[in-house]
Scaffold this active site. Sequence first.
Site, PDB file in Angstrom:
ATOM      1  N   ASN A 154       0.802  -1.235   0.000  1.00 18.76           N
ATOM      2  CA  ASN A 154       0.000   0.000   0.000  1.00 18.76           C
ATOM      3  C   ASN A 154       0.833   1.283   0.000  1.00 18.76           C
ATOM      4  O   ASN A 154       0.356   2.324  -0.424  1.00 18.76           O
ATOM      5  CB  ASN A 154      -1.035  -0.009   1.122  1.00 18.76           C
ATOM      6  CG  ASN A 154      -0.432  -0.057   2.488  1.00 18.76           C
ATOM      7  OD1 ASN A 154       0.729  -0.448   2.661  1.00 18.76           O
ATOM      8  ND2 ASN A 154      -1.203   0.322   3.481  1.00 18.76           N
ATOM      9  N   GLU A 252       4.620  -3.959  12.347  1.00 16.40           N
ATOM     10  CA  GLU A 252       3.540  -2.971  12.187  1.00 16.40           C
ATOM     11  C   GLU A 252       2.383  -3.689  11.520  1.00 16.40           C
ATOM     12  O   GLU A 252       2.513  -4.130  10.377  1.00 16.40           O
ATOM     13  CB  GLU A 252       3.990  -1.801  11.301  1.00 16.40           C
ATOM     14  CG  GLU A 252       5.025  -0.905  11.918  1.00 16.40           C
ATOM     15  CD  GLU A 252       4.565  -0.273  13.205  1.00 16.40           C
ATOM     16  OE1 GLU A 252       3.337  -0.181  13.438  1.00 16.40           O
ATOM     17  OE2 GLU A 252       5.424   0.108  14.005  1.00 16.40           O
ATOM     18  N   CYS A 286      -3.023   1.561   6.621  1.00 15.81           N
ATOM     19  CA  CYS A 286      -3.204   0.958   7.954  1.00 15.81           C
ATOM     20  C   CYS A 286      -3.769   1.977   8.930  1.00 15.81           C
ATOM     21  O   CYS A 286      -4.334   1.622   9.953  1.00 15.81           O
ATOM     22  CB  CYS A 286      -1.929   0.308   8.469  1.00 15.81           C
ATOM     23  SG  CYS A 286      -0.443   1.037   7.859  1.00 15.81           S
ATOM     24  N   GLU A 466       8.406   2.958  14.024  1.00 18.70           N
ATOM     25  CA  GLU A 466       9.209   3.303  12.850  1.00 18.70           C
ATOM     26  C   GLU A 466       9.324   4.819  12.794  1.00 18.70           C
ATOM     27  O   GLU A 466       8.650   5.540  13.520  1.00 18.70           O
ATOM     28  CB  GLU A 466       8.513   2.797  11.582  1.00 18.70           C
ATOM     29  CG  GLU A 466       8.273   1.315  11.631  1.00 18.70           C
ATOM     30  CD  GLU A 466       8.201   0.693  10.262  1.00 18.70           C
ATOM     31  OE1 GLU A 466       7.089   0.601   9.726  1.00 18.70           O
ATOM     32  OE2 GLU A 466       9.268   0.311   9.726  1.00 18.70           O
TER      33      GLU A 466
END
Length: 498
Positions: A154, A252, A286, A466
């Site tokens: 994505n 993640e 997400c 991150e």
Amino acid sequence: MTTPLTCRNYIAGQWVNAASRSTLESRNPADRRELVATFPRSAAIDVDTAVAAARKAYRTWRLLPAPARAEYVFRVGELLQKYKEELAQLMSREMGKSLTEARGDVQEGIDCAFYNAGEGRRLFGQTTPSEMPNKFAMTVRTPVGVCALITPWNFPIAIPCWKALPALVCGNTVVFKPAEDTPACATKLIEIFVEAGLPEGVINLVHGVGEEVGKALVEHPDVDLVSFTGSSETGAFVASTCGQTHKRVCLEMGGKNAQIVMEDADLELALDGAVWGAFGTTGQRCTATSRLILHRDIKEKFTAMLKERTNKLRLGAGTDPKTDIGPVINERQLQRVSQYLDIAREEGAKVLIGGEIVTEAELEHGYFFEPTILDEVTPEMRVAREEIFGPVVAIIAVNSFEEAIAILNNTPYGLSSSIYTRDINRAFVAMRDIEAGITYINGPTIGAEVHLPFGGVKQTGNGHREAGTAALDVFTEWKTVYVDFSGSLQRAQIDNRS
Ligand code: ADP
């Protein structure tokens, strides 16, 4: 139509086919008749060669001073700028997001490169007094080793950059396994790393199927760290395998992000946020807004505003500048979204708008799903709890601020969150009480910036972040160093006590 690309693996400084020579196809999700690229279907044997190359390169790369490593990363940033438009066009064709968003995706990679290039001259540790005389104490960051980076489709440029660029600045070497839906973007990205002049073996690319090549990487005994972004199901496999093989692992995973709109909110502003948060990237972020928690006093009005705005969204290929919403990524995802609509109907939610696979003639060759608003959703329904990853938003009505926060928190995930309110006290309570890695006040659930930590709590992550300096904690180990210049044995906790 553009000529399809022939993608290869990049191992030990060479572009190579999979040992088996077997290949797979990447097709345009807006029109599956268009072949975007072919790419290698690699296997464990290809992973072995890539990991060996990364291990060999690690011996010298880790010793190159960090500011020198950072200069390569800086060049990657400059080249991403140079190829931004080309990459954005390719991305839009390969995974369907609109050109505007695709440019944003590349820009995130550029920002990440320049941020991490600066980090080469920082990578700060600490010095601190020793409790003993004539003794010096400090901490330094040391690299972890060979890093396996497994990424989703994505954000095909941004997410690999988020992982690879700090990994490299910190002195690690990389084996990158991109998603099977975006091999062309991954290949172009690695071409940029090659053009930036990275030494042989420092970055390696292995294409293929997750259950084959991804699994082989995660299980590989000579990989030191796995950084994974993807589904919670795969994340659980990655975490347990890394647990058994003693690897560092950064995950993640999913989200079920909510935007709260209180009765005192600026409704036009909240509407802009809701539409962008729910339907940007076709709901396939997400951090996408998949729940709208509306105070009952404004629910009817806001829902009508949302319906009117959603009605105007134009579906189409991402490469068409008029498109607001592109396709979903593939057939499997199209069916998954559709199945969630069946579940929603069975559970008693009301489909206010959308709800169907698009069958219009001009879009029939793509994977298009109508932008969908589900009304009368209750917190225990599956569509209020499970990640759908498509252009679907569920409306839940609440009677109070406290109820809004409780419902927002009532999911297994905790990535992003948002509240629209003009009440400063509520805003601060929300910042404190929302269980999520990211909270926006008067902004949508999407819109992360590269210099701030990104990640989530509960089943979204495993305690890592991150981006920003938080990424350095993933890609380095702390080493504590004591230097005793007293010339004698000094026993801490003993010799300095009577
Ligand atoms: P998505 O729903 O985004 O496709 P996945 O978790 O399936 O989420 O995929 C994310 C990444 O993980 C992709 O690069 C995919 O190839 C990889 N992957 C899938 N299954 C595995 C696995 N068993 N082991 C390692 N990587 C995997």
